[in-house]
Design an enzyme around this catalytic site. Structure first.
Site, PDB file in Angstrom:
ATOM      1  N   HIS A  20     -34.644   2.435  17.162  1.00  0.00           N
ATOM      2  CA  HIS A  20     -33.333   2.519  16.323  1.00  0.00           C
ATOM      3  C   HIS A  20     -33.251   2.480  14.983  1.00  0.00           C
ATOM      4  O   HIS A  20     -32.572   3.218  14.244  1.00  0.00           O
ATOM      5  CB  HIS A  20     -32.191   1.515  16.785  1.00  0.00           C
ATOM      6  N   ASP A  55     -25.016   2.342  14.536  1.00  0.00           N
ATOM      7  CA  ASP A  55     -25.737   2.567  15.640  1.00  0.00           C
ATOM      8  C   ASP A  55     -24.994   2.290  16.972  1.00  0.00           C
ATOM      9  O   ASP A  55     -24.054   1.471  17.078  1.00  0.00           O
ATOM     10  CB  ASP A  55     -26.867   1.477  15.980  1.00  0.00           C
ATOM     11  N   THR A 110     -29.261   7.286  19.139  1.00  0.00           N
ATOM     12  CA  THR A 110     -30.853   7.323  19.028  1.00  0.00           C
ATOM     13  C   THR A 110     -31.377   7.881  20.322  1.00  0.00           C
ATOM     14  O   THR A 110     -32.448   8.469  20.372  1.00  0.00           O
ATOM     15  CB  THR A 110     -31.556   6.293  18.725  1.00  0.00           C
ATOM     16  N   ALA A 151     -50.067   3.519  16.342  1.00  0.00           N
ATOM     17  CA  ALA A 151     -50.953   4.846  15.808  1.00  0.00           C
ATOM     18  C   ALA A 151     -50.030   5.467  14.786  1.00  0.00           C
ATOM     19  O   ALA A 151     -49.077   5.769  14.703  1.00  0.00           O
ATOM     20  CB  ALA A 151     -50.652   5.541  17.301  1.00  0.00           C
TER      21      ALA A 151
END
Length: 675
Positions: free
Chosen positions: A335, A420, A437, A650
């Site tokens: 988010h 949000d 989202t 990553a």
């Protein structure tokens, strides 16, 4: 557990430490378990207190380490008070941590310490192990029925079974058949009910924070209870015994994705979606147009948030030259990232941006010098995700309103707030735009959830042919049923939050849907028209609000803002990926609130024979601390050799990826890999 153990010449490849509660009914089963593990080829070290210490001469196959326990003489030598005092002393003194650290330091000379097995009430030992990155297993010396009972006390109170009364003693506990109320342990009936509740909390906390549970029972006696425990613990990522999440299931899923026709079709569809995403980013693409509409019709002409103020303070803000947008993200990685990407996009289009944020998972202002940051101070609970979300909304509504009021009093020309979609309390306070989202389809399923419940689609299934389960307790033969009004969604596609109370989940979803309908001026969705045009049209029709499809935000935002994560990215995976052939590597990364059944997943990927890059988010493995990667299970490292790589996060170049996390180098990792 015996996988990878070398029994030749009596050698042990790994060692297990066990720490029993120092009472007879707990010491005996723990030592019996130690004997079973030793017989399977493991070395065993027994940690023990001076109080009721076992006799090492009776167990020559084990090593013993004494842990000082300076419990005051005034504490009774038995009962709950003794257990609480032991935990307090061990946590304050650090003796358990010292003993474990010493065992781990011996690994050059002795077998590696694989894990610690503890009694369910030794929370201090579990905390010490977690601080050292050592996984823990919890031994429950009672029955499976007792285990379920101890984990159900919140529910028993909520449902009115406890505290018990004379009139309800023979009432069946329908959630825990065949128990009646008279069979329950009622802490309120103890002379000191507070310490009774504390011991229940200890047992629950220790199990929840562990890597697995061992129960001193057998299937022929308690098959149903074990099945229920398996489901209940699986929902929060804890194996109760081998097979809750089988490595064979993971191996088969990987092979299907990477080697079979079904997987090839998935990858081809993902490639097509990538091409469509690129089109929407062009200057006349749908997402660029949506951003222009957002700026033109919603932000530049938005209701200025003057209902907080009156008089001269309101007039002063109108003299400002640059309009400001206030953003409030939910404090989880999936988010925070799109909200900060939206912030960068709006700033690039000429708006000033202020980000209100919680103390929990706070973003680093130094990484975003162009944005303003205002902290919202809150107390964040350590509980299941739905409880966290409900508590977070309750805790942030007032400070959010106060922070927004201060911005307006300072004379800022605040055009609107973008909140949000999960932060329903802040949305009600600001009455402005909400950012989703997730996908448009997921958003519609949330909006429809209260309606489905009102129409009789109960959670879980009550047995009627037209009713279905929203995956809280899925029934296999109904998972592929279409959901009326949400086609082509099936039951299996609906919102699922494992490990959370069903009533709390329904309450949360209803609050989110109600806040959007009553307070939002529009909906900003991280998607694009080419893949969800129909869903976007339905949202606009159902809400009578504009729906702006501005995704994928990580590609639409300025390059510097695209890679937003709470953890430092590990770029070492780039060189490792370059050593593998094109489209040959499986990428595995679970969401920011997922908990990983680490051993089963590790073995499943190892046995698949497929190269993999696995992101194990800090804190996602029960019993392992936030700062360390969990050690691989015995034998896995040898099995995978250089075929697999595990990283904490990553870090891949944006131009090499297209998903919403900094993930996939599209040439090396097949599209459609598991997330």
């Amino acid at each position: 557990m015996a996988a990878g153990i070398d029994k030749r010449a009596g050698a042990a490849a790994a060692r297990v430490a066990v720490f029993p509660l120092p009472f007879q009914g707990h010491i005996s089963p723990m030592l019996q378990l130690a004997g079973a593990l030793h017989a399977r080829g493991l070395a065993v070290t027994v940690l023990h207190t001076a109080f009721n210490a076992p006799d090492p001469t009776r167990h020559p196959g084990f090593s013993f380490v004494a842990v000082p326990d300076a419990v005051p003489a005034t504490v009774p030598s038995n009962g709950i008070a003794k257990i609480l005092a032991l935990n307090a002393v061990m946590e304050a003194s650090g003796h358990v941590r010292d003993a474990l650290a010493s065992l781990m330091a011996e690994e050059d000379e002795k077998p590696r310490l694989a894990c610690l097995v503890i009694d369910s009430t030794l929370t201090a030992a579990q905390k010490a192990a977690a601080g050292l990155g050592l996984s823990t297993l919890v031994l429950h010396t009672g029955s499976a029925a007792c285990f379920r009972l101890f984990r159900s006390y919140d529910m028993l109170h909520d449902k009115g079974y406890l505290p018990s009364t004379e009139s309800n003693l023979h009432l069946p506990v329908k959630e825990l058949p065949p128990l009646q109320v008279r069979d329950l342990f009622d802490p309120s009936k103890l002379p000191n009910k507070e310490i009774g509740q504390k011991i229940l909390d200890l047992a629950t906390q220790t199990t929840t924070n562990s890597s697995g549970a061992i129960i001193n029972t057998f299937e022929a006696l308690e098959a149903h209870e074990l099945e229920m425990i398996g489901h209940e613990l699986q929902t929060i990522g804890i194996p109760a015994f081998a097979g809750v999440l089988e490595r064979g299931m993971i191996e088969r899923a990987i092979r299907k994705l990477m080697e079979e026709d079904e997987g090839a079709k998935v990858r081809e569809r993902a490639k097509t979606l990538k091409e469509k995403a690129q089109l929407c980013l062009e200057s006349s693409g749908s997402s660029q147009v949506a951003v222009d509409k957002l700026l033109g019709s919603s932000i530049s002409q938005a209701k200025i948030l003057r209902h907080f103020l009156s008089g001269e303070a309101a007039k002063a803000g109108q003299e400002r030259l640059r309009r400001r947008v206030v953003l409030f993200p939910l404090p989880f990685q999936g988010h925070l990232s799109p909200m900060l990407q939206l912030a960068a996009l709006l700033h690039e289009r000429g708006l000033a941006v202020t980000v209100l944020h919680t103390d929990f998972n706070a973003p680093d202002p130094a990484r975003h010098p162009e944005l303003g940051f205002v902290p919202i101070h809150e107390a964040f609970p350590g509980a299941d995700i739905v409880t966290q979300l409900l508590a977070l909304n309750a805790a942030t509504e007032a400070p959010f309103r106060a922070a927004l009021t201060r911005l307006l009093r300072d004379g800022d020309d605040v055009a609107c707030a973008v909140v949000d979609g999960q932060c329903y309390a802040a949305l009600r306070a600001s009455a402005e735009l909400t950012l989703r989202t997730d996908s448009a389809a997921t958003f519609r399923s949330m909006l429809a959830f209260p309606r489905l419940c009102d129409d009789g689609y109960d959670v879980p299934i009550k047995g009627k042919s037209t009713e279905f389960c929203s995956q809280i307790n899925p029934v296999e033969d109904r998972l592929d049923e279409l959901v009326p009004g949400l086609e082509p969604l099936r039951v299996r596609d609906l919102i699922r939050v494992d490990g959370s109370n069903t009533d709390a989940l329904c309450d949360f979803i209803a609050r989110v849907a109600d806040a959007v309908r009553s307070s939002a001026s529009g909906v900003v969705i991280n998607t694009f028209e080419a893949i969800e045009a129909s869903e976007l049209a339905k949202i606009h029709r159902e809400l009578s609000l504009p729906a702006f499809a501005v995704g994928p935000l990580h590609l639409l935002s300025p390059a510097a803002a695209a890679e937003q994560c709470l953890h430092a990215p590990d770029h070492s995976c780039l060189a490792w990926l370059d050593a593998h052939s094109l489209r040959s590597v499986l990428y595995v990364c679970l969401g920011s609130v997922a908990c990983v059944m680490f051993e089963e997943m590790a073995w499943g990927m190892a046995c698949s024979g497929v190269p993999f890059l696995w992101v194990v988010r800090p804190g996602s493995v029960h019993g392992i601390g936030e700062e360390v990667l969990p050690p691989l299970p015995d034998g896995v490292d040898e099995e995978i050799r250089n075929r697999g790589k595990i990283v904490a996060w990553a870090g891949l170049p944006r131009e090499k990826s297209w998903r919403t996390q900094p993930l996939v180098r599209s040439g090396r990792i097949p599209a459609g890999t598991r997330r």
